[in-house]
Design a protein around this motif. Structure first.
Motif, mmCIF file in Angstrom:
data_model
loop_
_atom_site.group_PDB
_atom_site.id
_atom_site.type_symbol
_atom_site.label_atom_id
_atom_site.label_comp_id
_atom_site.label_asym_id
_atom_site.label_seq_id
_atom_site.Cartn_x
_atom_site.Cartn_y
_atom_site.Cartn_z
ATOM 1 N N GLN A 61 0.813 -1.205 0.000
ATOM 2 C CA GLN A 61 0.000 0.000 0.000
ATOM 3 C C GLN A 61 0.855 1.268 0.000
ATOM 4 N N TYR A 62 0.383 2.252 -0.758
ATOM 5 C CA TYR A 62 0.895 3.615 -0.727
ATOM 6 C C TYR A 62 -0.316 4.533 -0.591
ATOM 7 N N ARG A 63 -0.083 5.735 -0.137
ATOM 8 C CA ARG A 63 -1.188 6.686 -0.094
ATOM 9 C C ARG A 63 -1.402 7.256 -1.492
ATOM 10 N N ILE A 64 -2.663 7.373 -1.926
ATOM 11 C CA ILE A 64 -2.936 7.734 -3.322
ATOM 12 C C ILE A 64 -3.483 9.147 -3.479
ATOM 13 N N GLY A 65 -3.616 9.895 -2.396
ATOM 14 C CA GLY A 65 -3.997 11.302 -2.504
ATOM 15 C C GLY A 65 -5.280 11.498 -3.285
ATOM 16 N N SER A 66 -5.214 12.372 -4.283
ATOM 17 C CA SER A 66 -6.425 12.816 -4.979
ATOM 18 C C SER A 66 -7.041 11.789 -5.912
ATOM 19 N N ILE A 67 -6.412 10.647 -6.118
ATOM 20 C CA ILE A 67 -7.124 9.572 -6.817
ATOM 21 C C ILE A 67 -8.370 9.197 -6.009
ATOM 22 N N THR A 68 -8.337 9.492 -4.710
ATOM 23 C CA THR A 68 -9.516 9.312 -3.853
ATOM 24 C C THR A 68 -10.727 10.025 -4.429
ATOM 25 N N LYS A 69 -10.528 11.178 -5.072
ATOM 26 C CA LYS A 69 -11.648 11.946 -5.610
ATOM 27 C C LYS A 69 -12.456 11.141 -6.630
ATOM 28 N N THR A 70 -11.775 10.302 -7.402
ATOM 29 C CA THR A 70 -12.495 9.496 -8.396
ATOM 30 C C THR A 70 -13.421 8.500 -7.704
ATOM 31 N N PHE A 71 -12.981 7.933 -6.582
ATOM 32 C CA PHE A 71 -13.844 7.035 -5.814
ATOM 33 C C PHE A 71 -15.062 7.798 -5.277
ATOM 34 N N THR A 72 -14.834 9.009 -4.791
ATOM 35 C CA THR A 72 -15.947 9.820 -4.295
ATOM 36 C C THR A 72 -16.926 10.138 -5.416
ATOM 37 N N ALA A 73 -16.403 10.440 -6.598
ATOM 38 C CA ALA A 73 -17.266 10.727 -7.738
ATOM 39 C C ALA A 73 -18.137 9.524 -8.092
ATOM 40 N N VAL A 74 -17.581 8.320 -7.981
ATOM 41 C CA VAL A 74 -18.371 7.111 -8.255
ATOM 42 C C VAL A 74 -19.554 7.028 -7.295
ATOM 43 N N LEU A 75 -19.340 7.346 -6.026
ATOM 44 C CA LEU A 75 -20.440 7.317 -5.061
ATOM 45 C C LEU A 75 -21.528 8.317 -5.431
#
Length: 459
Positions: A61-75
């Motif tokens: 695991q590494y921290r992925i920063g703003s790639i998190t935003k894409t997961f939020t957009a899916v929600l």
């Protein structure tokens, strides 16, 4: 180290390894790991490390920063698909009292809501989320920097609002909703809000000396939907495949295609880059890419996928600055796509013949321009010029003799065949444009009429 799954050619594997090795060395990062998938299958992983004696693999695991935003957009898109909200809704309708409620949900997804790029006060990425207990602490007294809807201006607080929206409408914390609705259905077992062993530590590398200092790994609190997640290259290339094909348990193919459609103006000074709904869109040396990048103190991340080439790549590094992961990841896609281009699927005839649709195929004229309509094996249709440049479009059958445009100028427009009393086709109507079997065909309802003297020469 390389870990092939579906064998790439030796020259391709070496080119990939050389590219990440160069990035790790020249970028002076403690470690770097990258993975490539082809048609949804992990086919290569390479890792480099000069810190702990062994190279990381696709499960670290590494921290992925703003790639998190894409997961939020899916929600958020799931809520839209369920009819809970409309992307054109003002945020105030569903999350009253935020202080930024005039922006629409679509504008927040595309970073066109006019909000500030960052939060007021202390550097949020290096301070505990507990210092921002309320949305007011995230937005401040003056949350807007630009008129709503006028320009693309990347905003971390905007995605905090979207995460709060998800939590409010689901009645559960953002992290819990994400795990239940996205991570578990897609099998992303190594993606989490908190680090899980084995994971990399974040480091700052001195800009003028080969020495390092550990970076803090803060819980971001309300800012979590903008950048909290930890993940692996194996999970992220699987997520990249989902962003192309969709998965009906999470989002269908039409919805992820909508996410990959430009929804914001091109970024100033970079006409090859724009933004969709939670996805960065990039034209890179002839390849159309969708994905996202990310950074937090101690970590850099990049994810790109090319639908046309069937190739996805992810790169993760544990340094605050150094390797250009966006360029690195795009290069990995390019290496595989050009060294081993996708083998086309075998041509197959349509499973059945629709006589009324077959009747529409062949040349049509819009004025004097000739175009051809073709039926495709997926049950759709294509319309485009026989040669040269011009408007080209793909269409989806609506099952009632009409077709809806999927791309280009005619996206969303209706194509229908107008028939004479005897049932024969008179012309095609496409968004008010009249297409006839002959140029300016006599008797056809060509706007403005057809000169009764017809075609003539000139002396």
């Amino acid at each position: 180290m390389t870990t092939p799954r579906e064998e790439l050619l030796p020259a391709t594997r070496r080119a990939l390894l050389h590219r990440i090795a160069t990035a790790q060395t020249e970028g002076r990062t403690p470690s770097l790991v990258a993975s490539v998938a082809r048609d949804g299958e992990l086919v290569w992983t390479g890792g480099r490390s000069m810190v702990d004696g062994h190279a990381p693999d696709e499960n670290v695991q590494y921290r992925i920063g703003s790639i998190t935003k894409t997961f939020t957009a899916v929600l958020v898109m799931r809520l839209r698909d369920e009819g809970v909200l409309d992307l054109g809704d003002a945020l105030e309708k569903h999350l009253p009292g935020s202080g930024a409620g005039e922006a629409t949900i679509a504008e927040l997804l595309a970073h066109t809501g006019g909000l500030a790029a960052e939060t007021p006060g202390a550097w949020w990425e290096r301070t505990p989320g507990s210092t921002r207990p309320e949305l007011a602490d995230v937005l401040g007294e003056q949350p807007f920097r630009h008129p709503v809807g006028r320009r693309h201006h990347y905003s971390n607080p905007g995605y905090t609002l979207l995460g709060a929206l998800v939590a409010a409408l689901r009645g559960a914390p953002w992290e819990e909703v994400l795990r239940r609705e996205v991570l578990e259905p897609l099998g992303l077992t190594r993606t989490s809000a908190q680090p899980q062993a084995p994971h990399a530590g974040g480091w700052a590398v001195h800009p003028w000396a080969d020495v390092m200092m550990p970076e803090p790994a803060e819980d971001l609190g309300l800012m979590a939907p903008a950048g909290q997640l930890w993940s692996t290259t194996a999970d992220l290339v699987r997520f990249a495949s989902f962003l192309v094909k969709g998965d009906d348990r999470v989002l269908g193919a039409d919805s992820v295609r909508e996410m990959r459609t430009p929804s914001a103006p091109s970024q100033p000074g970079d006409w090859d880059r724009t933004y969709g709904l939670g996805l960065d869109l990039l034209r890179w040396e002839g390849h159309d890419l969708a994905g996202h990048t990310g950074s937090l103190p101690g970590f850099l991340a990049g994810l790109w996928v090319s639908e046309k080439d069937g190739v996805a790549a992810v790169a993760l590094a544990n340094c605050t600055s150094g390797p250009l992961v966006a360029t690195l990841t795009a290069d990995l896609v390019k290496i595989v796509a050009e060294a081993e281009p996708r083998i086309p699927e075998p041509w197959r005839p349509l499973p059945e013949v629709d006589e009324k649709a077959l009747e529409l195929t062949g040349p049509w004229y819009w004025g004097t321009q000739v175009l051809a309509l073709r039926l495709t094996a997926d049950g759709g249709a294509e319309l485009g010029p026989l040669s040269g440049a011009g408007r080209q479009a793909r269409f989806r059958s609506n099952g009632d003799g009409t077709w809806t445009g999927l791309n280009g100028y005619y996206a969303g427009e209706l194509l229908r065949a107008e028939r004479r009393p005897d049932g024969s086709v008179s012309h095609l109507d496409l968004g008010s444009f009249v297409f006839t079997r002959e140029p300016y065909e006599k008797g056809a309802p060509v706007p403005g009429g057809v000169d009764p003297q017809g075609w003539r020469g000139f002396e």
